[in-house]
Every structure is written in C-alpha cells, then in structure tokens.
Design a protein around this motif. Sequence first.
Motif, PDB file in Angstrom:
ATOM      1  N   GLY A  79       0.772  -1.234   0.000  1.00  0.00           N
ATOM      2  CA  GLY A  79       0.000   0.000   0.000  1.00  0.00           C
ATOM      3  C   GLY A  79       0.802   1.282   0.000  1.00  0.00           C
ATOM      4  N   GLU A 138      -2.052  -0.455 -13.145  1.00  0.00           N
ATOM      5  CA  GLU A 138      -3.172  -0.996 -12.384  1.00  0.00           C
ATOM      6  C   GLU A 138      -2.629  -1.627 -11.113  1.00  0.00           C
ATOM      7  OE1 GLU A 138      -7.034  -3.971 -12.878  1.00  0.00           O
ATOM      8  OE2 GLU A 138      -5.430  -3.994 -14.365  1.00  0.00           O
ATOM      9  N   VAL A 142      -2.667  -3.607  -7.331  1.00  0.00           N
ATOM     10  CA  VAL A 142      -3.167  -4.934  -6.968  1.00  0.00           C
ATOM     11  C   VAL A 142      -4.618  -4.877  -6.503  1.00  0.00           C
ATOM     12  CG1 VAL A 142      -0.904  -5.885  -6.436  1.00  0.00           C
ATOM     13  CG2 VAL A 142      -2.153  -4.650  -4.660  1.00  0.00           C
ATOM     14  N   ASP A 143      -5.088  -3.717  -6.031  1.00  0.00           N
ATOM     15  CA  ASP A 143      -6.478  -3.586  -5.587  1.00  0.00           C
ATOM     16  C   ASP A 143      -7.397  -3.084  -6.692  1.00  0.00           C
ATOM     17  OD1 ASP A 143      -5.821  -0.911  -5.802  1.00  0.00           O
ATOM     18  OD2 ASP A 143      -6.010  -0.461  -3.667  1.00  0.00           O
ATOM     19  N   GLY A 144      -6.874  -2.938  -7.921  1.00  0.00           N
ATOM     20  CA  GLY A 144      -7.683  -2.534  -9.057  1.00  0.00           C
ATOM     21  C   GLY A 144      -7.678  -1.049  -9.356  1.00  0.00           C
ATOM     22  N   ARG A 145      -7.192  -0.234  -8.431  1.00  0.00           N
ATOM     23  CA  ARG A 145      -7.110   1.201  -8.687  1.00  0.00           C
ATOM     24  C   ARG A 145      -5.988   1.502  -9.677  1.00  0.00           C
ATOM     25  NH1 ARG A 145      -7.116   3.900  -2.753  1.00  0.00           N
ATOM     26  NH2 ARG A 145      -5.970   1.975  -2.254  1.00  0.00           N
ATOM     27  N   ASP A 150      -3.451   3.175   1.839  1.00  0.00           N
ATOM     28  CA  ASP A 150      -4.317   2.887   2.974  1.00  0.00           C
ATOM     29  C   ASP A 150      -3.451   2.895   4.231  1.00  0.00           C
ATOM     30  OD1 ASP A 150      -2.977   0.321   2.979  1.00  0.00           O
ATOM     31  OD2 ASP A 150      -4.396  -0.293   1.416  1.00  0.00           O
ATOM     32  N   THR A 199      -1.463   1.134   6.377  1.00  0.00           N
ATOM     33  CA  THR A 199      -0.846  -0.190   6.285  1.00  0.00           C
ATOM     34  C   THR A 199       0.158  -0.489   7.392  1.00  0.00           C
ATOM     35  OG1 THR A 199       0.736   0.785   4.751  1.00  0.00           O
ATOM     36  CG2 THR A 199      -1.139  -0.386   3.801  1.00  0.00           C
TER      37      THR A 199
END
Length: 230
Positions: free
Chosen positions: A63, A145, A147-150, A219, A221
């Motif tokens: 993160g 892209e 790992v969380d899609g953002r 985030d 983390t």
Amino acid sequence: MTMLGTFLKPMHPEGWRFVGVFAAATVVLFLIWAPLGWLGVGLTVWCYYFFRDPKRSVPLTPGLVVSPADGVVSLIERAVPPQELGLGPAALTRVSVFMSVFNCHVNRLPAEGRITAVAYRPGKFLNASLDKASVDNERNALAIELVDGRQIAVVQIAGLVARRILCWAKPGQEMRRGERFGLIRFGSRLDVYLPDGVEPQVALGQTMIAGETVLARLDDTGPIWLARTE
C-alpha cells in the motif's frame, strides 16, 4: 559500505558511451592546453555521476507509493492525467519531482502493479519546473493498475536540457514497486497521479530518493521499515 564504495557508484549501461565521448574529448583538450584538459576531467566525472545507478532500499509494506525519481518536490496540485492514458477527465492529485542535472536520473516504478498503457508524446523542451511543462513538453506516460484494481500514473517529462526519454516498461508487464523502468537525460521531471482520495505525504521542496522515499500511502498499512535492496 567501504570508503571507496561511498564515492564509486554503479553506472547504468546507457552512460558508457557518453563517458567514453567525454573521456576522448578530454584527451584532445589536454593536447591543446592542459587547463582545458582538467576541465574535461571534471566534465567526465560529472557524466559518470549523472548516469550512476546506486542500489536502493525499497519499502516492502503493502500500500505504499514511493518516489519515482531523485530530486525535489516542485508541485503538488490537482490536475487531469494525460489524455493518452485513458484515465478519464477527472482531476487527480499530482506530485511533481524535479530532477536537476546533478541528480541520479534512473527512474523507478512508484507502486507495484501491471502496466496497462505506455504512451509517448513529442513536445517542447520548456523548463521542467514550470507547471505548463506537464502539458507542453515531450513526455512518456505510464498507467499502472494496482493490486487492488485502482489506477496510478507516472509521467516522464523532458526539460530544458533533456533530449531523450528512455522507457523499458511494456504494456501488460507486471512490475514491482521501486523497479527500474526508465531514464531521462539530462535534467527533467516526473509526475505521479495518485488515485482519487489518496493524499501525498510529502511537502513542497522536500528532497526525494527514487524507490525509497514514501510519497503516499494507499491505505493505513502500518510500519514501513521492512525493505529490499535493489
């Protein structure tokens, strides 16, 4: 680290031909006039250090977004990402890192993920510290892209002296945070467009180290002291 290792850094292969040209010119300058030769020695040493590629300790905590370049934070503002990346018309937080001709110019990926787009656009060679350089100057933009899609974007921007942007990343390639992806010669800037809602944790004028300095947290983390060296 040894005393010798403090001064002698690995050099990126891209720099060998330039150092060779500077060294050859130095020999000629010595034949013409010794003081000119010593000036050539200084320029050859500078060229070697310009292309230095030191190892970096990349934070491992998930993160994190790290600086893609050595240099100084010159701009923090809202801006629309380059349209060629297809990230939409919404403004995102942009953090700009300005590299002088004395900084290491090897660029590193700010976050782990998959390269979804690489887009080169020719342009002008204005002072890279200016805001309009993001729009008018020659640039090479990458969309990543996470790992969380953002999505996150990083843009290599040429400057007054820079005349060549190099990028080794390819669309579809999976890359790690802090991995080398390009180089600009000789003095320029990198922009990072953060996902919506993510705020930078750096300040204007702050000195950045590529692959090491935490630019933002995606985030909460926890601690960030675990790292890998590369």
